[in-house]
Design a protein around this motif. Structure first.
Motif, PDB file in Angstrom:
ATOM      1  N   ALA A   1       3.171  -0.996   3.961  1.00 57.56           N
ATOM      2  CA  ALA A   1       3.786   0.031   3.117  1.00 57.56           C
ATOM      3  C   ALA A   1       4.775  -0.567   2.125  1.00 57.56           C
ATOM      4  O   ALA A   1       5.654  -1.336   2.503  1.00 57.56           O
ATOM      5  CB  ALA A   1       4.491   1.059   3.992  1.00 57.56           C
ATOM      6  N   GLY A   2       4.623  -0.184   0.840  1.00 52.12           N
ATOM      7  CA  GLY A   2       5.509  -0.721  -0.176  1.00 52.12           C
ATOM      8  C   GLY A   2       5.814   0.240  -1.313  1.00 52.12           C
ATOM      9  O   GLY A   2       6.467  -0.137  -2.277  1.00 52.12           O
ATOM     10  N   LYS A   3       5.368   1.479  -1.199  1.00 50.07           N
ATOM     11  CA  LYS A   3       5.625   2.440  -2.280  1.00 50.07           C
ATOM     12  C   LYS A   3       6.495   3.575  -1.755  1.00 50.07           C
ATOM     13  O   LYS A   3       6.115   4.277  -0.818  1.00 50.07           O
ATOM     14  CB  LYS A   3       4.314   2.998  -2.831  1.00 50.07           C
ATOM     15  N   ILE A   4       7.656   3.730  -2.338  1.00 49.31           N
ATOM     16  CA  ILE A   4       8.637   4.758  -1.958  1.00 49.31           C
ATOM     17  C   ILE A   4       8.898   4.669  -0.459  1.00 49.31           C
ATOM     18  O   ILE A   4       8.593   5.557   0.328  1.00 49.31           O
ATOM     19  CB  ILE A   4       8.181   6.173  -2.360  1.00 49.31           C
ATOM     20  N   VAL A   5       9.473   3.538  -0.062  1.00 49.03           N
ATOM     21  CA  VAL A   5       9.772   3.255   1.347  1.00 49.03           C
ATOM     22  C   VAL A   5      11.241   3.534   1.614  1.00 49.03           C
ATOM     23  O   VAL A   5      12.116   3.037   0.905  1.00 49.03           O
ATOM     24  CB  VAL A   5       9.437   1.788   1.689  1.00 49.03           C
TER      25      VAL A   5
ATOM     26  N   ILE B   1       0.851  -1.181   0.000  1.00 52.85           N
ATOM     27  CA  ILE B   1       0.000   0.000   0.000  1.00 52.85           C
ATOM     28  C   ILE B   1       0.890   1.234   0.000  1.00 52.85           C
ATOM     29  O   ILE B   1       2.091   1.154   0.256  1.00 52.85           O
ATOM     30  CB  ILE B   1      -0.943   0.032   1.215  1.00 52.85           C
ATOM     31  N   ASP B   2       0.291   2.400  -0.292  1.00 54.20           N
ATOM     32  CA  ASP B   2       1.066   3.642  -0.283  1.00 54.20           C
ATOM     33  C   ASP B   2       0.802   4.418   1.000  1.00 54.20           C
ATOM     34  O   ASP B   2       0.146   3.915   1.928  1.00 54.20           O
ATOM     35  CB  ASP B   2       0.737   4.473  -1.528  1.00 54.20           C
ATOM     36  N   ASN B   3       1.270   5.653   1.048  1.00 54.32           N
ATOM     37  CA  ASN B   3       1.129   6.431   2.280  1.00 54.32           C
ATOM     38  C   ASN B   3      -0.294   6.880   2.554  1.00 54.32           C
ATOM     39  O   ASN B   3      -0.590   7.368   3.640  1.00 54.32           O
ATOM     40  CB  ASN B   3       2.084   7.633   2.274  1.00 54.32           C
ATOM     41  N   ALA B   4      -1.187   6.691   1.566  1.00 52.69           N
ATOM     42  CA  ALA B   4      -2.601   6.993   1.772  1.00 52.69           C
ATOM     43  C   ALA B   4      -3.397   5.717   2.071  1.00 52.69           C
ATOM     44  O   ALA B   4      -4.627   5.738   2.060  1.00 52.69           O
ATOM     45  CB  ALA B   4      -3.174   7.692   0.541  1.00 52.69           C
TER      46      ALA B   4
END
Length: 557
Positions: A262-266, A230-233
């Protein structure tokens, strides 16, 4: 949406959403992404958004938990000297080399890719000695990293061997695998099945989404927790692989997603040899899996099944993203697991350590080999904890066997030693380690099995000799590709010669042309060389008895 940011000579910077970016391209304007930097040696956010999501706290400054639990980490290796990881790594090995893991040296898993160090940090990074670094979900847990991925990829036999090594030696409670492929492997499946009763397996779902059923292996194995991104939203990313739904939400079946993180721009740890700052941003379900593994360590319930069931009670729905919705779904499974949603009840009193069990209790190894020991602490409330990385290890006879801080014993000389663990004034049982002699080195021997000569007489009394040498092994079978070294000796001096043995084991030599006044020549084999055979001159022989298998005197006809 277009948000103006800065003006520069020859251009400007703006913040664009997806539609606006396309509109700019349609106008024919040249664009490029703005790079993200942070100060050397300091992460941009010590507790990245994934930590905030799992801890349900946007203001969190550091994390906690995981003490007594060890996470197995199968990846590209690890920068074990990274400031935020050096205190967490209890062992690491390389499964991609030519040696079996039991024989491979410890601490030989340097990460030259970065992926492994990044995933390790998301699970267990502890902020470093100054607490100014980055934090993982379970900064008190131990990490045992095994390199299963090399420049040629992640081979299934390396992965299966790593699982068996960690399981057979009772080294870990959880294994995280940020790896995947389009097809299953029987060796990996069998290894997981062998150890599912003692190890909780977690794997990344894959980055081949958003099609339904695009989940990769080993995440689709029902004995493995499959984690989506998932992303930060808190929206499931498009790249995150989706699973299937068999309609029974009470159990996870083959091909089903279980959780999302979390997996997007981590942001996480990164090898300092590659990136001097020690931190980098990555995207993928690979980044999500270790966060769930870290949470499993923090909320450990005593065994894999209980912990897996408990994690589901902490999860909240992810309703945004293709395939996501209220309740169980193919995109995020049960949703995002949390620390704060359903924390374990606090103990009524501190348990008292009653005993320490060291295993295996009896073991025999060869001199020069090693054996991993495990220490389990037993408490008066019936609980038990793996304390392998926390106890003080000792050997009763270091001349026979030594043991390091990780419980790895090494055979030094033949004999018997007792391996023990000590903690809080309690000493364990004696684990007997017998060191036997190393097996004798079996040499492959070869020798000269025959020497034959023929003589050709020329004009005016001149003559020459042709000698055939036959090379055999100890079973009198022809040895090929050996090199035979010889000398020819006459009253005038000595000449050297050599030749390569043919497939039939023979090697043919031709002498110089001798004058009529030369009455004879001595032919002698001075050496036989081979890559795998050892020359045994004492076994040289000649069935014709016209030589002793080494030297032949040849007379003028």
């Amino acid at each position: 949406m277009v948000e103006y940011r800065h003006g520069f000579q020859g251009g400007f910077s703006v913040k664009l959403d997806g539609k606006s970016r396309q509109d700019v391209k349609n106008l024919g304007l040249s664009t490029s992404n703005v790079a993200v930097y942070h100060p050397n040696g300091v992460p941009s956010d010590p507790t990245p958004y994934g930590i905030e999501q799992i801890y349900s706290d946007t203001g969190i400054s550091q994390t906690s938990g995981g003490a007594g639990i060890t996470i197995g980490h199968l990846d590209t290796g690890i920068d074990r000297n990274h400031p935020d990881l050096v205190g967490r790594v209890v062992g690491c090995k390389d499964a991609t080399g030519s040696l079996a893991l039991s024989d491979a040296a410890n601490n030989t898993c340097q990460d030259w890719d970065g992926h492994g160090t990044h995933t390790a940090g998301s699970a267990v990074a502890d902020g470093g000695s100054t607490h100014t670094g980055i934090w993982g979900v379970a900064p008190e847990a131990g990490l045992y990293s095994i390199m299963v991925c090399s420049s040629s990829g992640c081979l299934a036999d390396d992965i299966a061997a790593a699982i068996d090594y960690l399981g057979n030696n009772n080294l870990v409670n959880v294994i995280t695998m940020s790896i995947g492929g389009p097809s299953s492997d029987s060796r990996i499946a069998a290894a997981i099945d062998r150890h599912k009763g003692s190890i909780l397996f977690v794997a990344s779902a894959g980055n081949t989404g958003p099609a339904r059923g695009s989940i990769e292996y080993p995440a689709w194995d029902p004995n493995v927790i499959a984690v989506a991104a998932i992303d930060n939203a808190e929206s499931v990313t498009n790249f995150s692989s989706r699973g299937v739904d068999d309609g029974d939400d009470s159990v996870v079946s083959i091909g089903e997603i279980e959780f999302a993180a979390a997996g997007k721009i981590v942001e996480s740890t990164f090898p300092t040899a590659i990136e001097p700052s020690g931190y980098a941003y990555y995207s993928g379900t690979s980044m999500a899996a270790p966060q769930v593994a870290g949470l499993a360590a923090k909320l450990w319930q005593g065994d894999p099944n209980s912990t897996r069931t408990y994690l589901r009670t902490t999860a909240t729905d992810i309703t945004s993203g293709r395939g996501a919705g209220v309740g169980y779904d193919v995109a995020s499974g049960y949703g995002l697991p949390h620390v704060g949603t359903a924390s374990p009840p606090p103990p009524t009193s501190d348990p008292v350590l009653t005993s320490i069990d060291v295993s295996p209790a009896n073991k025999t190894i060869e001199k020069g080999k090693s054996q991993q020991y495990k220490a389990v602490a037993n408490y008066d409330d019936g609980s038990f904890v793996n304390v392998t990385s926390s106890v003080n290890w000792d050997s009763s006879d270091t001349a026979v066997a030594t043991v390091d801080d990780t419980g790895m014993a090494n055979g030094v000389e033949e004999g018997t030693a007792n391996i023990v663990a000590l903690m809080d004034g309690v000493i364990s049982n004696n684990a007997t380690l017998t060191v036997s002699s190393a097996p004798p080195v079996v040499l492959k021997l070869m020798h000269v099995g025959d020497i034959d000569v023929s003589i050709k007489q020329g004009r005016r009394g001149r003559w020459e000799a042709y000698v055939t040498v036959l090379v055999h092994d100890s079973g009198e079978v022809a040895v090929n590709r050996a090199r035979v070294e010889v000398t020819w000796t006459t009253p005038d001096g000595t000449d050297t010669d050599s030749c390569r043995v043919k497939l039939d084991g023979t090697c043919r030599f031709r002498s110089d042309r001798f004058d009529d006044g030369v009455a004879g020549v001595t032919f002698q084999v001075t050496g036989v060389g081979h890559k795998t055979y050892t020359y045994d001159q004492d076994d040289n022989h000649d069935p014709d008895a016209d030589s002793d298998g080494t030297t032949m005197v040849i007379f003028k006809p």
